[in-house]
Each structure stands twice: as C-alpha cells, then as structure tokens.
Write a protein that holds these residues in place. Sequence first.
Motif: not given
Lengths: 438, 318
Positions: B273, B276-278, B281
């Motif tokens: 996750v 995913f965030y990297n 966002f």
Amino acid sequence: MTHLTRRSILSLAALGAATATLAACSGGAATGGAAAAAYTAPAKDISATLTYAIWDAAQKPAMQKIVDLFNVQYPNIKVNIDVTPSKGSAYWTKIQTLASSDSLPDVFWMNGPKIKLYAENNQLLPLDGLAEAKAVDTSNYPKALVDLYTVGGKLYGVPKDFDTIALFYNKALLREAGVTEPTAAWTWDDLKTSGDKISKFYAGKGVYGFSGDLTGGQTSYYNTILGAGGSIISADGKKSGFDEAGSIAGLQFWRDIIDSGVSPNMQQLTDTLATDMFTSRKLALLMDASYIVGPTHAALGDDMGVVALPKGPTSNQGVIHGLANVIPANAKNPDAARAFVAFLGTKVAAEVQAETATVIPAFNDTQQAWVDAVPGAGLQVFLDAARTASPYPISKNTGAWNSLEGQLLPQAFAGTKPAADIAKDLATKMNEALSQEA
Amino acid sequence: MSNPTTELRAAPEAGPEEKPAPLRRRLVARGDGAWPWLFILPTVFGITVFYLWPIIQTFYYSFTKWGVFGGAKFIGLDNYVRLFSDSSIPQSLLNTIIYTLIVLMGIPIAVVLSALMESPGLKFAGFYRTLYFIPYITMPAAVGIVWRLVFNGDFGPINWFLSLLGIEGPYWTSTPGFALAAVATVGLWMSLGFNLIIIGAGLREIPQEIYEAAEMDGASRLRQFFSITVPLLTPSIFFVSVVTVISGFQLFDLLYVMMGKANLAMPQTQSLVYIFYNHAFLENDKGYAAAVGILILLIIAALTAVQFRVQRKWVNYV
C-alpha cells in the motif's frame, strides 16, 4: 458476536478487502480557462462571495485581517477563509480533487512544486491582466519568486511570502566549545573545521557540530549543489542536473560531514530531525530555512544566531521558495477574485503579514517588521539571500522526482553507495520521469 | 398503513369485563413486495457508491495512463506489464507478508490473555479489557508518533533501558530488518484489543458444563485449555485471523508515520500500500497506482479464499 457463521465472516471479509486503498480514484474532464485577459478594477459595489483556501492555520488571523481591510474597499465581496492542513498532503489532495471536478476555490495558495502542474494543465487563470492594469507590479517582489510563478511567459500567481536559507548557530554551544561564531566570510572548509572541533569537544555527549535536514533538498543539498556550481534541473525543466560534477560535489559535501563525524549519521537524522536536534541544543550549527525562526527562537532565545550560508567552491547561493495566490481558470467571479488577489499583493497586505512575524512577506521593503521581531539575531541575512537566491527547482510533475530523491539520496549520504553512482542513477530516473511529463 | 397483508388492531379501550380481541398478524408474508428492498436500500446504495463503483473505476483506471486532472488515456496492459518488471513489488510483497505473519502472532497471545482474563474471580477484568482495547481505537497516526519516539535510537526509552543492561540498542526504525520488526510489533500491540474482544466473547460462549464434565473426569486446567477452550474457540480464531490478514495487507499509516521521510531502511520495510501511495499521491501516477491497488485486492481475495478452504479442516462450529 454471538454466533459466528461462515456467511457473516465472509461478508465482513469482503467489505474489508474493498476498503479505501481502492476507493481513491475518481476523475472528470478539465476545462480550459475562461481567460478574461484584460483587467479593470471592478466597481466598488460589486457583490460576490469568494472562498479563499489556505493551509496554515497559524496564518489565518493575518489573512482575516487582510480580508477585513479589503472589505473597506469592497464591502460587498464576502471572503470565506477555508483552512485545510498541508500535513500528509491533505490540502493538495483536496485541491486536486476539486480541480478534477471543476470546483476549485475562488482564490487559493499555490507553492513552487505544484505551479507548473496546475498552470500547464490549464487549471489557472493568467494574471497578466493585473500587471497590465498596474493593479500588481511584479517589480515589487523578488525576481526569483516572480520567475517561479511565471509559466510559459505568463504570470499565474502573485507572490505572497518567501523563505530563504541561512546558517543558524547556537551561541552558547559555540562559546563553550571555544569556537568563534560563523561570519559571512566562512567557506565550506571553515564550516567543516569548526564543526569538527565542536563534535570532538562534545564527544560522548550527543552534541554535534553541523548538520541539515536531509529529508528534502530545500534546506540542505539543493543549496550545496548550487554552492558547488551544479544544478538540480535545467532552466527549461526538461533535464536533470544531478549528474553534473558540481551537483555530485554538492551531494558529496553531506557524505563528508557525516563520514567525519561533524554531523550525526543518516540513521540519527532519520530518528531525530536536524532541526529538532538544533532546538534541543544537540547541534551547534544548522543549515535551515527562514520559516523555522519563530519556533527556534522560542526554544533557544538569544542563543540563536543566523549568518549567510558559507561559500562553496563556486558561491554561497541558496534556493528561494515562496507561496503565491492564484485563481482557477474557470473562476466563477474572475473580477472579484482578481480584485482580491491584487489586494493580497499590496504593501498594506504585506505589512499585516510582517507584523505577525510568521512568514517573510514577498513585497519588497515591508520585511523590516519581520527582521525586527527578533532583534540581534541577524535575520537581515534572509532578506539579503533573496537577492541572489536561485528559484526553487521545479518541473511539471515535481513530485515524481522529489519522490526519487527521497528513495535514492539517503544511500549516498549514508555511504552505502558512492555519491557519484547515486547521482547518475537519480539523473537517469529523473530524466525518465521528466520525459513522461509531456 | 396501506399494506393489506398486515392488519393490526389495537386493544379496545372498552371496560375490563370485555375480552381483548385477538391480535391478528401475518408473521410470514407471502408477497412483501418492494418493502424489504426499500429497507436495505440505504446500505445497498452506500456500498454501491462508496465501494463497488470505486472498485470498478479503479479496475478501469488500471488500464489507463491517468491525467492529473482527469482525462485518462487507455493504454491496455502496459501498467500490468510494468507491475511485473517493477523490482520494488516483490520486496514490498515480502515485507507485507512478514509484517502480517508477525501481527498474526498476536492471536495466540490474545487467546492466552483472554483465557486468563476470563478466569473466574479475577478482579478488575473490565479494566484490563479496556486497557487492551484502547490502542485499537486510537488513531494509528497518533500511535505511530508515540512509538517513533519510543524507538528513537539516541533518546528513546527502549534503548535507554537496554543501555542499563549494557546493551547498545540499534536504530530501530532506520535499520533494515529492525524497522519492519518495530513496525510489526506496534501493529501486533494495536491488534490485541480487537482480538481480545472477539476471543473473549467466544470464550464466554463455551458452555460451563463442558468444563464441569472435564473436571469430573479429572482433566487438568492445561488439558482443559487445549482440549476444550482452543477447539471451541476456533470459529473466533478463524475470524480474527481472516481480519488480521486483510488488515495486515493494508499496512500503511503506521509505517508512514513511524518511518518518516528519506529513511534508509524503507526498501526493506515498505508495504504494497505504501508503493500504491507513492505512485498515486506523490508521483501523480494514478493509473499505475490503480494497477497496484488491483494487485493488492487480488492477493487479499486469494488469501481469504484459501483461508476459507483450509478452515474446513480445523474450525469447529458447534
């Protein structure tokens, strides 16, 4: 939880699996600007309601005061200030979502890393009309800031405030260690020699000579890269400068001070930020930005001193960054919004900001109140730095390569891999990211 | 009420000598029409709008190159091809698995703690339960900030304590290996409260007579624990293990807060996750991030399916 059945467990599990990680995307088409190019100040009785989105709650009182002064001129323009914290990028997540659904606030704060992203995607209203109508005079602001907010020859933001970089020092720690206070004539070698003396003097006590916050470039390695004659990104924002010899020297600088024990090591700096070490009197010299003056002075009192950055092989140039007020391209009320942005860019508005001493206002010659707020600390150096500073390095999607810096550079600073190798790797990956921007 | 199948007559207001009329009511309706659907409509609506629709959208976006302000361009399987050549994915998958395995160890701990807390005559049982439950209802970000200080290499209480024993503690959150262990330990600690509540409830469900019978037969407390408590707790244990695996694979906030920026140990600690965030966002690459999200969904779905398969062999439903 009386009777657990397979069915009830399954439904819970299915819900759990489908949580927020996936529910994060949504989009709509962006529409280009209703660019009302020419500007004439609207009639005094124009009535409108504007939302002004900002991210710093500490600055809200000053902003409200500016709104009140604005309402003397335009009593029927109601301005609602909307604060969304920038912590954890909440502000930008919100702004980007609003942009996707064409509902951006009427006026909002913009920063350097994001300006090209918004301007080049036609999200912002060009403000050249304000300059042509003499409602805003760009010569009132540091040139580097105006350049930062000029994209493709058009002005998209009116500078609000700025921050520059200097060398902070703790007078008491230096005195005890018998090291003379730094001067504007210092070079990198002076810094290393004095830093080494301090680290040796305090050995075993957890106090170090010199360091900087390496979690981002603005307060540390961007400045040493400039000082060594390197660059972070080419002027057109298309090519990485990290693999230039000067840039590698600027990165190597940090490796050297960590290696020689002048600075705490990478792991210590991850656990406790250099800025926090400085305010806790565990660090004698610190490279940092003007925005830490308030809390640092509160912690150290008159022991805090500030001096210009030491000279590197080429210069003592640092970066300048600052915020600007911008208006969305599809502004519902472009005239009222521009009248407000013009007012935010006036000397009067700048003076209100200066009095609160939270940030350095961008309007030239209004900053004295900020300098005077901490007499005897030498804050004038931040204003002097603004004259020679280089604009904060950006491209259209700055976030992509800022993220790469955070992934790769710690290894160079820690000495896991040679700085030159990391710099070349970073430049390659950054160029790849830049080529994706078009 | 306009529904003809339901006829409800109120008790008459007449005097006491009169017999109350029988209350007639159809308990099982033959044709309830749309009513039941109307009642579940809010839930169906919520799940569709906030869960199903975003999942469908995410699935679509995983095949696109995302425009920052909308306007996704279809690029076929490119994101998935990239996913399989992305060297950070296998390592972060491994990190996520190790994290989940460590947090799963909280289940046996919770079983033992519950058994102790439910033992008859224990004073302040409610107090202990509250104590263990507090971390679960505290924001992970707040928990992360506190533990980040606790694990601080130079000034943290853990290393201070170790130094009293003559041990030089590591830089917990910035040394590869130690960082993942540190984050997982906090994750385990946070999950204990929830596990205790579920398992405690399961314990109270076990009929007391079984223990009495075992006592008569001369079974020791230890024997009772392994032969009665544990087998009859398996539905609860199964439930918490499913939930733990799912939440383990969604590790983000704790990691994000405890590790900080520019952390050397990040490659050996970051979760799926976090990747995913990297991309979503920080790098504004939401198309690729959507593909990572779909990968996470598939992994969680597969693991959950496997758990449901395997549970037939070890879970006893009474």
